[in-house]
Design an enzyme around this catalytic site. Sequence first.
Site, PDB file in Angstrom:
ATOM      1  N   PHE A 134       0.874  -1.158   0.000  1.00 19.19           N
ATOM      2  CA  PHE A 134       0.000   0.000   0.000  1.00 19.19           C
ATOM      3  C   PHE A 134       0.923   1.223   0.000  1.00 19.19           C
ATOM      4  CE2 PHE A 134      -2.858   3.157   1.762  1.00 19.19           C
ATOM      5  CZ  PHE A 134      -4.023   2.875   1.083  1.00 19.19           C
ATOM      6  N   ASP A 209       2.681  -5.108   8.739  1.00 17.55           N
ATOM      7  CA  ASP A 209       1.491  -4.283   8.568  1.00 17.55           C
ATOM      8  C   ASP A 209       0.303  -5.244   8.483  1.00 17.55           C
ATOM      9  OD1 ASP A 209      -0.664  -2.874   7.491  1.00 17.55           O
ATOM     10  OD2 ASP A 209       0.632  -1.478   6.415  1.00 17.55           O
ATOM     11  N   TYR A 234     -10.399   0.436  11.066  1.00 19.84           N
ATOM     12  CA  TYR A 234     -11.651   0.809  10.379  1.00 19.84           C
ATOM     13  C   TYR A 234     -12.007  -0.145   9.251  1.00 19.84           C
ATOM     14  CZ  TYR A 234      -8.139   3.167   7.481  1.00 19.84           C
ATOM     15  OH  TYR A 234      -7.036   3.448   6.723  1.00 19.84           O
ATOM     16  N   LYS A 235     -11.150  -1.140   9.006  1.00 20.50           N
ATOM     17  CA  LYS A 235     -11.439  -2.114   7.939  1.00 20.50           C
ATOM     18  C   LYS A 235     -12.226  -3.277   8.546  1.00 20.50           C
ATOM     19  CE  LYS A 235      -7.669  -0.389   5.134  1.00 20.50           C
ATOM     20  NZ  LYS A 235      -6.235  -0.449   4.811  1.00 20.50           N
ATOM     21  N   ARG A 384     -12.097  -5.333  -6.688  1.00 17.14           N
ATOM     22  CA  ARG A 384     -11.749  -6.010  -5.442  1.00 17.14           C
ATOM     23  C   ARG A 384     -13.011  -6.245  -4.613  1.00 17.14           C
ATOM     24  NH1 ARG A 384      -7.886  -3.155  -0.975  1.00 17.14           N
ATOM     25  NH2 ARG A 384      -9.685  -1.796  -0.906  1.00 17.14           N
TER      26      ARG A 384
HETATM   27  C1  LIG Z   1      -5.532   0.750   4.593  1.00 20.58           C
HETATM   28  C2  LIG Z   1      -4.058   0.652   4.694  1.00 20.58           C
HETATM   29  C3  LIG Z   1      -3.319   1.702   5.233  1.00 20.58           C
HETATM   30  C4  LIG Z   1      -4.025   2.969   5.622  1.00 20.58           C
HETATM   31  O1  LIG Z   1      -3.254   3.897   6.260  1.00 20.58           O
HETATM   32  P1  LIG Z   1      -3.945   5.133   6.997  1.00 20.58           P
HETATM   33  O2  LIG Z   1      -2.820   5.903   7.488  1.00 20.58           O
HETATM   34  O3  LIG Z   1      -4.833   4.561   8.068  1.00 20.58           O
HETATM   35  O4  LIG Z   1      -4.778   5.857   5.994  1.00 20.58           O
HETATM   36  C5  LIG Z   1      -1.939   1.526   5.365  1.00 20.58           C
HETATM   37  N1  LIG Z   1      -1.341   0.382   4.971  1.00 20.58           N
HETATM   38  C6  LIG Z   1      -2.051  -0.639   4.417  1.00 20.58           C
HETATM   39  C7  LIG Z   1      -1.356  -1.883   3.995  1.00 20.58           C
HETATM   40  C8  LIG Z   1      -3.424  -0.527   4.265  1.00 20.58           C
HETATM   41  O5  LIG Z   1      -4.115  -1.514   3.723  1.00 20.58           O
END
Ligand SMILES: *Cc1c(COP(=O)(O)O)cnc(C)c1O
Length: 425
Positions: A134, A209, A234-235, A384
Site C-alpha cells: 500500500f 502491517d 476501520y477495515k 476487489r
Molecule cells: C488501509 C491501509 C493503510 C491505511 O493507512 P492510513 O494511514 O490509516 O490511511 C496503510 N497500509 C495498508 C497496507 C493498508 O491496507
Amino acid sequence: MTTPALGRPALDRETCAALDAADPLASFRSRFSLPRGVVYLDGNSLGALPNDTAAHVQRVITEEWGTGLIRSWNDAGWFTKPQTVGDLVAPLIGADPGQVVLGDSTSSSIFQAAVAAARLRPGRRAIVAESGSFPTDLYVLESVQELLGAGVPLERRLISDDGPTLDDVLGEDVAVVVLTHVDYRTGRMHDMADVTRRIHAVGAVVVWDLCHSVGAVPVDLIGADADFAVGCTYKYLNGGPGSPSFIWASEKHLRDARPALTGWHGHAKPFDFTVDYAPAPGIERFRVGTPQLLSMSALEVSLRLWAEVDVDAVREKSLCLTELFISLVDARLTPRWGVEVVTPRESARRGSQVSLRVSHGYEIMQALIERGVIGDFRAPDLIRFGFTPLYTSYTDVWDAVDVLEGVLDSGVWREPRFARRGTVT
Ligand SMILES: *Cc1c(COP(=O)(O)O)cnc(C)c1O
C-alpha cells in the site's frame, strides 16, 4: 475446505441459502446496520456500522464530555483508553494484554514502528519493503530513510512477488524489513512465522502491517516471534471512518525501542511536566499526544463485539466465501468474459478478499455499485471484493456474481456516467 457443496458444478442459490442456514456466525449479521438491498463487499476498506455504536458514542458525548467534562480523563478512563482498547485488539493478533496501544493513523504508526526498528540495528544501512505495498507504507519509509540516513544514506531494497525476492535482498546489512501480511491489492498472504524466521536469520528486524489481516485471518505475532506490528481498525474491525491505528512491539524490544515521535502521552510521567523526555516503560511509549477519544469510543463498541467472536470460525467461513466466489467466477465469468482471478487459490496464501483483473474495471465497478453490489477498484485494472464473515452471507456471494454477470452481459458499464471518476475509487 470443508464445505461439501463447493466444487459441485451445479451450485445454485438454494445451496447458498442452505449454507447460510447452517452458518455458526449467521447471528452476527443482525448486529450490524446495513442498508437494505445492498451486498456490501467492501468491509476490507471501511467496515460496516455495528448497531450499538451510535448510542455509545452519543453517550460518551453527552455524559462523559457534556456532564463529566475534564473529570472524565480520570472518571471515564479516558487517559488510559489507548491501552484499554488496545487490550481488546491484543487477542485478535496473538498478543498479550498490555502489549498493544492505539495510535493515530496507520501511516503514523508505521513511521513510529519503522524508526524504532531501524534504531535497534545501528550501522546497518538497508531497509527492505515491497514495491506492491500500500503506497503509504512506501511513502513513510522515504521519510524514515531521510531521517535516519542523514549522515550515511539508508539504501532501500524493493521486493515483489515477481522478484527480486526477499532472499535475494536479505543480507547482514539489512536493518528492517517492512511487510504487509495480506496484500491489499491481490489478497496474497505471507507465512508470517516462516518469513520472520528468514529475516531474523540475517539479524534484521521485521515490521508487519496487519491492515488486511486483523479481523480477517488469525494472527499470532508472539507465536511467529515477530518484532513490531501495526494495523488499521476501520477495515475488518468496523471501528468507523478514521478510527485509530494500533501498534505492537515484542517484549524483547521494549526496553530499547525509541519511537520517532516522543510526545507527552508516551512519557513515563506525563503529569510531572518535566523538561526532559523519559519513555514510559511499556508499549505506551508509542503514544504521542491527546488521543481521538470519540473515534476510540466507536472502536471500543466494535471490539466488544469482536470479543464474542471465534476468529478460527471467521477464517473457516472466510475461506468458504472466497472459494465460493472464485468457483462461481471460474464457472460463469472467466470462459465468456476473460475475467482473471489474481488472488491465490491456495487457501493458506489467501486473505479474505478476491480481486479480479478485467479491462474497464472502474466502469464495471461503478455499474455494480449502482446495482447495490459494493466493492472497489484498484488501479490499474483490478476490481476487489472483500468478504467479512460477520455480515457477509453465502447468498450475498451468489447475488454479487449474478449482478456482475448481468453487468458484463448487458454491457451497461459502457454508459458514459460510469466513467466519471470520484476522488476515492
Ligand atoms: C488501509 C491501509 C493503510 C491505511 O493507512 P492510513 O494511514 O490509516 O490511511 C496503510 N497500509 C495498508 C497496507 C493498508 O491496507
